[in-house]
Design a protein around this motif. Structure first.
Motif, PDB file in Angstrom:
ATOM      1  N   THR A   4       0.787 -53.675 -10.379  1.00 26.96           N
ATOM      2  CA  THR A   4      -0.577 -53.807 -10.900  1.00 26.96           C
ATOM      3  C   THR A   4      -1.580 -53.622  -9.778  1.00 26.96           C
ATOM      4  O   THR A   4      -1.402 -54.130  -8.668  1.00 26.96           O
ATOM      5  N   CYS A  12      -5.003 -51.447 -13.719  1.00 25.30           N
ATOM      6  CA  CYS A  12      -4.009 -50.419 -14.003  1.00 25.30           C
ATOM      7  C   CYS A  12      -2.631 -50.941 -13.628  1.00 25.30           C
ATOM      8  O   CYS A  12      -2.489 -51.777 -12.727  1.00 25.30           O
ATOM      9  N   LEU A  55       1.420 -44.427 -16.122  1.00 26.60           N
ATOM     10  CA  LEU A  55       0.274 -45.254 -15.749  1.00 26.60           C
ATOM     11  C   LEU A  55      -0.297 -45.900 -16.997  1.00 26.60           C
ATOM     12  O   LEU A  55      -0.566 -45.217 -17.994  1.00 26.60           O
ATOM     13  N   ILE A  57      -3.476 -48.174 -18.384  1.00 27.94           N
ATOM     14  CA  ILE A  57      -4.855 -48.457 -17.983  1.00 27.94           C
ATOM     15  C   ILE A  57      -5.507 -49.365 -19.018  1.00 27.94           C
ATOM     16  O   ILE A  57      -5.524 -49.049 -20.219  1.00 27.94           O
ATOM     17  N   ILE A 191     -12.124 -42.945 -17.936  1.00 25.54           N
ATOM     18  CA  ILE A 191     -10.927 -42.109 -17.859  1.00 25.54           C
ATOM     19  C   ILE A 191     -11.283 -40.681 -18.237  1.00 25.54           C
ATOM     20  O   ILE A 191     -11.928 -40.448 -19.259  1.00 25.54           O
ATOM     21  N   VAL A 208      -9.043 -42.118 -13.086  1.00 22.20           N
ATOM     22  CA  VAL A 208      -9.616 -43.411 -13.470  1.00 22.20           C
ATOM     23  C   VAL A 208     -10.736 -43.683 -12.475  1.00 22.20           C
ATOM     24  O   VAL A 208     -10.507 -43.681 -11.254  1.00 22.20           O
TER      25      VAL A 208
END
Length: 296
Positions: A4, A12, A55, A57, A191, A208
């Motif tokens: 994290t 994320c 990933l 988010i 994003i 991001v």
């Protein structure tokens, strides 16, 4: 194991669908083994470990997952080729470790439709029954894929046919969950996707961004840190190798300018890092790694 981090105020999580084995020549192409084995040591079969990272988010647009790994729809023979055990919830387990379930995911961005990136987009209702129906893994999500990538996947040529499997996306189309898009996309305030051709014609990278902070999920535009350090190191998987070089050059310039954190999708050792100026130009300074012994 999930990792994290934060990008500004955005949380994320770097997830994994597991370590697999691949021929070293796949990831390093024309580069002689005597050079690339300084980066990663092959086994006696010339195989090297590679991760299958995703990933996750936590964004204003909802919970966004980038790529889905191999998934669980293959037989024991293919598992043996990949070096995977019988587990069927590798990515889902990492998702759980981050505190979420598949039903919580609102968006799935598929960087492209190769099996190691889109395989986990769908799964069998019973993972142990090869005849059971294939369903969306993330039933409440909108999936995002590029139109030209879907066309290439649907009508592959002799070279690309083995990398695509319709079972990874046709159930999404049937369920009305696949958003087929053209070009870069914006998902919420933080994003955005961008096209990074080379590995495939319309590969997507994912940025991001929050204020001055940024993270770039490179996908197969640059799957190992060594590929960013050495632009001429192009995987044999890339269908447009010279375009791959120019794409990496552009991404390297932008990442350096923005001091972006880079996430490498397949690198067995370097999970993420940032570019710094080295003796021969920009090079990756790792900030998150895993020990080589963990990839055995």
């Amino acid at each position: 194991m999930a990792h994290t981090l934060t990008v500004g105020r955005i949380r994320c999580h770097i997830l994994s669908d597991g370590i697999t084995l691949a021929d070293g020549g796949g990831f390093f192409g024309l580069i002689p083994r005597v050079m690339w084995e300084r980066v990663v040591r092959p086994n006696t079969r010339n195989q090297i470990p590679g991760d299958a990272r995703s990933l996750l988010i936590e964004a204003d647009a909802g919970l966004v997952l980038v790529d889905t790994g191999f998934g669980d729809k293959f037989d024991d023979k293919f598992r043996a080729i990949l070096g995977l055990d019988a587990s069927t919830d590798r990515l889902v387990a990492d998702l759980g470790a981050a505190g979420f379930a598949p039903e919580d995911v609102d968006w799935v961005i598929l960087t492209h439709l190769h099996a190691d990136h889109a395989g986990g987009a769908t799964r069998r209702a019973d993972p142990h029954d090869a005849s059971s129906p294939i369903l969306p893994t993330f039933p409440n999500a909108r999936y995002v894929a590029q139109r030209l990538e879907l066309a290439d996947a649907s009508f592959p040529n002799e070279r690309t046919a083995a990398t695509y499997a319709a079972a990874n996306w046709e159930p999404l189309l049937d369920a009305g969950l696949l958003d087929v898009v053209d070009g870069p996309q914006q998902i919420g305030a933080h994003i955005r996707t961008d096209l990074a051709p080379g590995h495939t014609a319309t590969l997507q990278t994912v940025w991001v961004e929050d204020g001055d902070a940024s993270l770039l999920f490179l996908g197969d535009a640059c799957s190992w840190a060594a590929h960013m350090n050495r632009l001429a190191w192009v995987p044999s998987f890339d269908v447009m190798p010279m375009l791959s070089i120019e794409t990496k050059r552009r991404l390297r310039t932008e990442a350096m300018r923005r001091d972006a954190q880079l996430v490498f999708q397949h690198d067995a050792h370097v999970i993420s890092g940032r570019l710094v100026q080295g003796e021969r130009g920009p090079e990756v300074a790792p900030d998150l790694t895993r020990a080589v012994s963990e990839t055995a």
